[in-house]
Design a protein around this motif. Structure first.
Motif, PDB file in Angstrom:
ATOM      1  N   PRO A 165       8.168  87.209  -6.372  1.00 44.31           N
ATOM      2  CA  PRO A 165       8.531  88.490  -5.750  1.00 44.31           C
ATOM      3  C   PRO A 165       8.673  88.350  -4.238  1.00 44.31           C
ATOM      4  O   PRO A 165       8.342  87.306  -3.662  1.00 44.31           O
ATOM      5  N   THR A 166       9.181  89.375  -3.601  1.00 41.58           N
ATOM      6  CA  THR A 166       9.388  89.343  -2.148  1.00 41.58           C
ATOM      7  C   THR A 166       8.050  89.355  -1.401  1.00 41.58           C
ATOM      8  O   THR A 166       7.137  90.088  -1.762  1.00 41.58           O
ATOM      9  N   GLU A 167       7.970  88.534  -0.371  1.00 41.55           N
ATOM     10  CA  GLU A 167       6.801  88.509   0.514  1.00 41.55           C
ATOM     11  C   GLU A 167       7.198  89.129   1.844  1.00 41.55           C
ATOM     12  O   GLU A 167       8.277  88.865   2.369  1.00 41.55           O
ATOM     13  N   ILE A 168       6.332  89.959   2.388  1.00 39.08           N
ATOM     14  CA  ILE A 168       6.613  90.694   3.622  1.00 39.08           C
ATOM     15  C   ILE A 168       5.505  90.445   4.634  1.00 39.08           C
ATOM     16  O   ILE A 168       4.325  90.380   4.275  1.00 39.08           O
ATOM     17  N   ALA A 169       5.885  90.288   5.887  1.00 41.87           N
ATOM     18  CA  ALA A 169       4.914  90.212   6.983  1.00 41.87           C
ATOM     19  C   ALA A 169       4.648  91.645   7.446  1.00 41.87           C
ATOM     20  O   ALA A 169       5.462  92.240   8.154  1.00 41.87           O
ATOM     21  N   ARG A 170       3.533  92.182   7.035  1.00 43.33           N
ATOM     22  CA  ARG A 170       3.216  93.599   7.240  1.00 43.33           C
ATOM     23  C   ARG A 170       3.277  93.980   8.728  1.00 43.33           C
ATOM     24  O   ARG A 170       2.673  93.331   9.571  1.00 43.33           O
ATOM     25  N   GLY A 171       4.030  95.020   9.027  1.00 38.26           N
ATOM     26  CA  GLY A 171       4.114  95.532  10.382  1.00 38.26           C
ATOM     27  C   GLY A 171       4.955  94.698  11.335  1.00 38.26           C
ATOM     28  O   GLY A 171       5.033  95.011  12.529  1.00 38.26           O
ATOM     29  N   SER A 172       5.609  93.666  10.827  1.00 35.18           N
ATOM     30  CA  SER A 172       6.339  92.767  11.724  1.00 35.18           C
ATOM     31  C   SER A 172       7.624  93.382  12.276  1.00 35.18           C
ATOM     32  O   SER A 172       8.225  92.811  13.198  1.00 35.18           O
ATOM     33  N   HIS A 173       8.042  94.542  11.744  1.00 39.25           N
ATOM     34  CA  HIS A 173       9.235  95.195  12.305  1.00 39.25           C
ATOM     35  C   HIS A 173       9.023  95.602  13.755  1.00 39.25           C
ATOM     36  O   HIS A 173       9.983  95.783  14.501  1.00 39.25           O
ATOM     37  N   PHE A 174       7.751  95.737  14.184  1.00 38.78           N
ATOM     38  CA  PHE A 174       7.455  96.026  15.585  1.00 38.78           C
ATOM     39  C   PHE A 174       7.593  94.779  16.465  1.00 38.78           C
ATOM     40  O   PHE A 174       7.688  94.889  17.687  1.00 38.78           O
ATOM     41  N   MET A 175       7.590  93.583  15.849  1.00 35.52           N
ATOM     42  CA  MET A 175       7.464  92.333  16.597  1.00 35.52           C
ATOM     43  C   MET A 175       8.719  91.474  16.560  1.00 35.52           C
ATOM     44  O   MET A 175       8.752  90.413  17.183  1.00 35.52           O
ATOM     45  N   THR A 176       9.749  91.881  15.835  1.00 39.18           N
ATOM     46  CA  THR A 176      10.936  91.034  15.666  1.00 39.18           C
ATOM     47  C   THR A 176      12.045  91.377  16.655  1.00 39.18           C
ATOM     48  O   THR A 176      13.205  91.007  16.444  1.00 39.18           O
ATOM     49  N   ASN A 177      11.696  92.055  17.726  1.00 41.59           N
ATOM     50  CA  ASN A 177      12.706  92.501  18.690  1.00 41.59           C
ATOM     51  C   ASN A 177      13.004  91.387  19.701  1.00 41.59           C
ATOM     52  O   ASN A 177      12.243  91.163  20.642  1.00 41.59           O
ATOM     53  N   HIS A 178      14.128  90.716  19.514  1.00 33.44           N
ATOM     54  CA  HIS A 178      14.499  89.620  20.418  1.00 33.44           C
ATOM     55  C   HIS A 178      14.925  90.132  21.796  1.00 33.44           C
ATOM     56  O   HIS A 178      14.966  89.368  22.759  1.00 33.44           O
ATOM     57  N   LEU A 179      15.204  91.447  21.894  1.00 31.96           N
ATOM     58  CA  LEU A 179      15.596  92.017  23.181  1.00 31.96           C
ATOM     59  C   LEU A 179      14.403  92.243  24.097  1.00 31.96           C
ATOM     60  O   LEU A 179      14.553  92.294  25.319  1.00 31.96           O
ATOM     61  N   SER A 180      13.217  92.378  23.507  1.00 25.49           N
ATOM     62  CA  SER A 180      12.012  92.569  24.323  1.00 25.49           C
ATOM     63  C   SER A 180      11.139  91.316  24.381  1.00 25.49           C
ATOM     64  O   SER A 180      10.252  91.220  25.220  1.00 25.49           O
ATOM     65  N   ASN A 181      11.375  90.376  23.476  1.00 27.80           N
ATOM     66  CA  ASN A 181      10.599  89.129  23.454  1.00 27.80           C
ATOM     67  C   ASN A 181      11.565  87.953  23.602  1.00 27.80           C
ATOM     68  O   ASN A 181      12.211  87.532  22.640  1.00 27.80           O
ATOM     69  N   PRO A 182      11.707  87.407  24.799  1.00 25.77           N
ATOM     70  CA  PRO A 182      12.693  86.344  25.051  1.00 25.77           C
ATOM     71  C   PRO A 182      12.410  85.049  24.303  1.00 25.77           C
ATOM     72  O   PRO A 182      13.282  84.171  24.256  1.00 25.77           O
ATOM     73  N   SER A 183      11.224  84.912  23.714  1.00 19.09           N
ATOM     74  CA  SER A 183      10.937  83.693  22.959  1.00 19.09           C
ATOM     75  C   SER A 183      11.588  83.710  21.577  1.00 19.09           C
ATOM     76  O   SER A 183      11.632  82.682  20.893  1.00 19.09           O
ATOM     77  N   LEU A 184      12.086  84.872  21.161  1.00 21.60           N
ATOM     78  CA  LEU A 184      12.735  84.995  19.852  1.00 21.60           C
ATOM     79  C   LEU A 184      14.245  84.830  20.006  1.00 21.60           C
ATOM     80  O   LEU A 184      14.841  85.340  20.944  1.00 21.60           O
ATOM     81  N   LEU A 185      14.844  84.137  19.053  1.00 21.06           N
ATOM     82  CA  LEU A 185      16.280  83.924  19.058  1.00 21.06           C
ATOM     83  C   LEU A 185      16.925  84.723  17.929  1.00 21.06           C
ATOM     84  O   LEU A 185      16.496  84.627  16.770  1.00 21.06           O
TER      85      LEU A 185
END
Length: 270
Positions: A165-185
């Protein structure tokens, strides 16, 4: 098929309002709605989807296909080895948005003018490995805003953990913003990348790695999640294929979805 979601959804034996479900979705990034779809609906969707698999694979023939939407066809994409994605329209599924049981939740979150993006089937063959962690579309502002797209996954049979089944990183929608976190591509989030993980979302030592969540699903259960949450399909370690229908929606005017990019068709002449 039209139902009242507040009559069908129960959590711990207590009915929950659509607004309560929407609040939980905004906070956690996902919500599981057990037993939302009727057995007859599930059987019909599975039957239509399996017929479509035969049609598309017959048209595909012996042509090889890479991984990812840009390497696939309009009718079929290999998301990861042995994990196939077939777009299927609501018309072919013989249904409309307004009669689907989760539609009130979709409009509560995305607005009454919410639009259908994609629908179809994902089936994973026995032995297919786990996907890489990914999101389905990116944030559009540096500040966190409400969901701009939702995915609804429908279990078309019982799916124990060994079926992936699908695995989800709980609450990670707050943390996947590449516009506010320059370490994310951007490309390493939206397109499956081996180096992407919940731990990679951490910015500084004060943050906590988002907790991973996955549960066995019963037939007719629906997993609804924010398009920006980090997730992946787990490995199918069983001896049976796993079938999951999906229905994706977006706010009116939102155009960042990246699900299907190929312009070629399996019915094109070589």
């Amino acid at each position: 098929m039209s139902v009242n979601i507040e009559q069908r959804v129960q959590t711990l034996g207590k009915k929950r309002s659509v607004s309560c479900l929407a609040n939980g979705l905004a906070s956690e990034g996902f919500i599981l709605l057990p037993g939302l779809c009727s057995a007859s609906f599930v059987e019909r969707i599975l039957s239509i989807a399996q017929r479509r698999i035969v049609e598309v694979k017959s048209a595909l023939g012996n042509r090889e296909m890479g991984i990812g939407s840009a390497e696939g066809y309009e009718e079929i994409v290999q998301r990861s080895p042995g994990r196939w994605d077939l777009p299927i329209s609501p018309k072919r599924f013989e249904t409309s948005n307004q009669e689907l049981p989760w539609w009130p939740l979709v409009t509560e979150v995305l607005g009454k003018d919410a639009e259908h993006s994609f629908s179809g089937l994902v089936f994973s063959e026995p032995g297919s490995p786990a996907q890489c962690w990914h999101i389905d579309s990116p944030h559009v502002n540096a500040g966190h805003g409400a969901a701009h797209a939702l995915n609804v996954l429908v279990a078309l049979h019982d799916i124990p953990i060994e079926m992936g089944p699908t695995e989800i990183a709980r609450g990670s929608h707050f943390m996947t913003n590449h516009l506010s976190n320059p370490s994310l591509l951007h490309d390493e989030l939206v397109y499956q990348h081996a180096g992407t993980s919940p731990a990679g979302l951490i910015e500084g030592k004060q943050s906590e790695i988002p907790e991973s969540w996955s549960e066995p699903l019963t037939a007719g259960s629906c997993l609804v999640f924010d398009d920006r949450i980090l997730h992946r399909g787990l490995a199918n370690q069983s001896d049976q294929p796993r079938y999951v229908a999906y229905f994706s929606y977006r706010k009116s005017g939102y155009s960042e979805n990246t699900h299907f990019e190929s312009q070629r068709s399996v019915v094109d002449e070589p």
